[in-house]
Write an enzyme that holds these catalytic residues in place. Structure first.
Site, PDB file in Angstrom:
ATOM      1  N   ASN A  93       8.358   7.124  14.344  1.00 29.26           N
ATOM      2  CA  ASN A  93       7.406   6.142  14.895  1.00 29.26           C
ATOM      3  C   ASN A  93       7.758   4.723  14.463  1.00 29.26           C
ATOM      4  O   ASN A  93       6.987   4.026  13.823  1.00 29.26           O
ATOM      5  CB  ASN A  93       5.952   6.505  14.545  1.00 29.26           C
ATOM      6  CG  ASN A  93       5.663   6.553  13.057  1.00 29.26           C
ATOM      7  OD1 ASN A  93       6.552   6.777  12.243  1.00 29.26           O
ATOM      8  ND2 ASN A  93       4.408   6.332  12.683  1.00 29.26           N
ATOM      9  N   ASP A 307       4.695  12.106   3.160  1.00 26.00           N
ATOM     10  CA  ASP A 307       4.096  11.227   4.173  1.00 26.00           C
ATOM     11  C   ASP A 307       4.042   9.783   3.666  1.00 26.00           C
ATOM     12  O   ASP A 307       3.061   9.063   3.890  1.00 26.00           O
ATOM     13  CB  ASP A 307       2.693  11.707   4.593  1.00 26.00           C
ATOM     14  CG  ASP A 307       2.239  11.044   5.894  1.00 26.00           C
ATOM     15  OD1 ASP A 307       3.039  10.329   6.523  1.00 26.00           O
ATOM     16  OD2 ASP A 307       1.069  11.256   6.288  1.00 26.00           O
TER      17      ASP A 307
HETATM   18  O1  DOR Z   1      -1.590   7.978   7.372  1.00 25.31           O
HETATM   19  C1  DOR Z   1      -0.715   8.075   8.209  1.00 25.31           C
HETATM   20  N1  DOR Z   1       0.217   7.112   8.348  1.00 25.31           N
HETATM   21  N2  DOR Z   1      -0.678   9.143   9.007  1.00 25.31           N
HETATM   22  C2  DOR Z   1       0.142   9.221  10.062  1.00 25.31           C
HETATM   23  O2  DOR Z   1       0.102  10.190  10.769  1.00 25.31           O
HETATM   24  C3  DOR Z   1       1.073   8.122  10.356  1.00 25.31           C
HETATM   25  C4  DOR Z   1       1.344   7.313   9.170  1.00 25.31           C
HETATM   26  C5  DOR Z   1       1.968   5.992   9.504  1.00 25.31           C
HETATM   27  O3  DOR Z   1       2.934   5.954  10.266  1.00 25.31           O
HETATM   28  O4  DOR Z   1       1.520   4.986   8.948  1.00 25.31           O
END
Ligand code: DOR
Length: 439
Positions: A93, A307
């Site tokens: 992303n 994450d």
């Molecule tokens: O907390 C999050 N941040 N969850 C996600 O699914 C995406 C991520 C982000 O790209 O900042």
């Protein structure tokens, strides 16, 4: 030749937990043993420290290209090696989205110039993350993607899940699913419940996560393909963990990950840290946290993944309603995990190390996560007992959005070796941006 002398070598890939020496030669593990006699030119004394395979993260947001004000390939991998990670799988992303072979090739080219550790890309399941136009999974795989994902843009329909499953199994890539039905999450910015009500903030219901996993399961039921692999990202809720425990008894191939913040914190962190504790899925309640720990211990959850989601200070300063979701996590992953799991005696050190090394490598079928003789010498050396208070000035990530700031955690990475080269030692990243050259 480099010799690490006298550490407690824990390598779950070979059931090893013994005090001994590790010899590195030509970037590879050359020998392991109780007291090796060698003429190694570099000897590093690691008595009292734990020597483990370098950690493998299947879920890292490096933000490069397009959001380099939050993080870039150099600073993100700098944070990785400071946290003991030697392989990170990066999320697509970015801007542009990593959704074509050309974009993967560009990322991999720049990785060679800027990264301090191994970076493996995930490809987006749809073009520009616009859900209805699927990407060419075969081309993404050919270009070097290790999985495909909808992370941050969760699939909402059975039709789309079915189409993704058919493509993913045809090319043999895992589908990393951000399981969340938005009708439950709505505009929620934290866990739904009493605390959200008290703080006057819109809630994000845990049922949305379960509904998201069920959606993929229902789509899978149509033809029950054994060669499809669903990997559930960042599990946050008790009900989802219970459902995955059931799914694992079926013929569906499902694996799951949990983040250190969901193991160590609850929604209460929002009171103290505000938007620096705003993450998707949100931090939930103590029952959920305990259920996630139990699910990790019993194997329902396969791995710990970070994450790592950096955001700039000005973005988080917009407050709970407007700030983006996400917390940085590479540098606090080990200490947060040890504090949540080892301290209360929930899991042993070898069990925790397995969830950060060989288990993630196996989920994506990667080499790595092992210190077997002949393997790339990717090593993390840490002191599992050293306690320290997390301080922004010690963090190597470009962003500082951590809900652990000011909190005492257990465990500190002392040394990280990537393909035989010491890249991090005693709090210092040893390679500058200009000197970065990744494997
Ligand atoms: O907390 C999050 N941040 N969850 C996600 O699914 C995406 C991520 C982000 O790209 O900042």
């Amino acid at each position: 030749m480099t010799l690490l002398r006298g550490g407690r070598i824990i390598d779950p890939s070979q059931g090893l937990d013994a005090v001994g020496d590790l010899l590195i030669e030509n970037g590879k593990v050359a020998a392991l043993g109780p007291s090796l006699t060698t003429n190694a030119e570099t000897v590093i004394e690691v008595q009292g420290l734990t020597v483990a395979p370098g950690f493998v993260d299947l879920h890292t947001h490096l933000r490069d290209p397009g959001f380099e004000y939050k993080e870039d390939l150099y600073t993100g991998t700098r944070a990785a090696v400071a946290g003991g990670f030697t392989t990170v799988c990066c999320m697509p992303n970015t801007r542009p989205v990593i959704d074509t072979a050309e974009r993967v090739a560009d990322l991999l080219q720049r990785r060679r110039e800027s990264a301090l550790c191994r970076v493996l890309p995930l490809g987006a399941v749809s073009r520009g993350h616009h859900n209805n136009l699927l990407t060419d999974f075969a081309a993404l795989r050919q270009a070097g993607c290790v999985a495909v994902t909808d992370d941050a843009f969760p699939v909402q329909t059975h039709a789309l899940s079915t189409a993704i499953q058919a493509r993913a199994r045809r090319v043999g890539l895992p589908f990393v699913a951000h399981c969340e039905l938005v009708e439950f999450a709505g505009q929620g910015v934290m866990n739904e419940g009493e605390l959200a009500d008290e703080l006057g903030l819109p809630g994000h219901a845990a049922q949305g996560e379960l509904a998201g996993v069920r959606l993929h399961w229902l789509a899978w039921l149509q033809d029950q393909a054994r060669d499809f692999h669903l990997h559930v990202a960042h599990l946050s809720a008790e009900a989802t963990a219970d459902f995955i425990r059931q799914l694992k008894k079926s013929k569906m191939r499902v694996t799951a990950e949990v983040c250190p913040h969901h193991l160590a914190l609850t929604e209460e962190a929002v009171r103290e840290h505000g938007a620096n504790a705003k993450v998707n899925p949100p931090l939930r309640q103590e029952e959920d946290r305990r259920a996630l720990v139990a699910a990790l211990r019993d194997g329902t959850i396969d791995i710990i993944a970070t994450d790592h989601a950096p955001h700039a200070e000005w973005e988080k300063d917009q407050g709970m309603l407007l700030a983006p979701f996400g917390v940085i996590a590479l540098e606090t992953a080990l200490p947060a995990s040890l504090t949540a799991l080892l301290d209360p005696g929930e899991m042993s050190l070898p069990e925790i190390i397995a969830k950060l090394t060989i288990a993630p490598a196996q989920v994506f079928g990667l080499d790595g996560g092992t210190l077997k003789v002949g393997a790339q010498a990717n090593v993390a050396v840490f002191d599992p007992d050293q306690r320290h208070v997390v301080d922004t000035k010690d963090l190597y990530s470009k962003s500082k959005n951590s809900p652990f700031i000011g909190r005492e955690l257990r465990g500190r990475v002392i040394l990280t070796i990537v393909e035989g080269n010491v890249v991090f030692r005693e709090g210092a990243v040893l390679i500058s941006r200009d000197g970065a050259k990744s494997p």
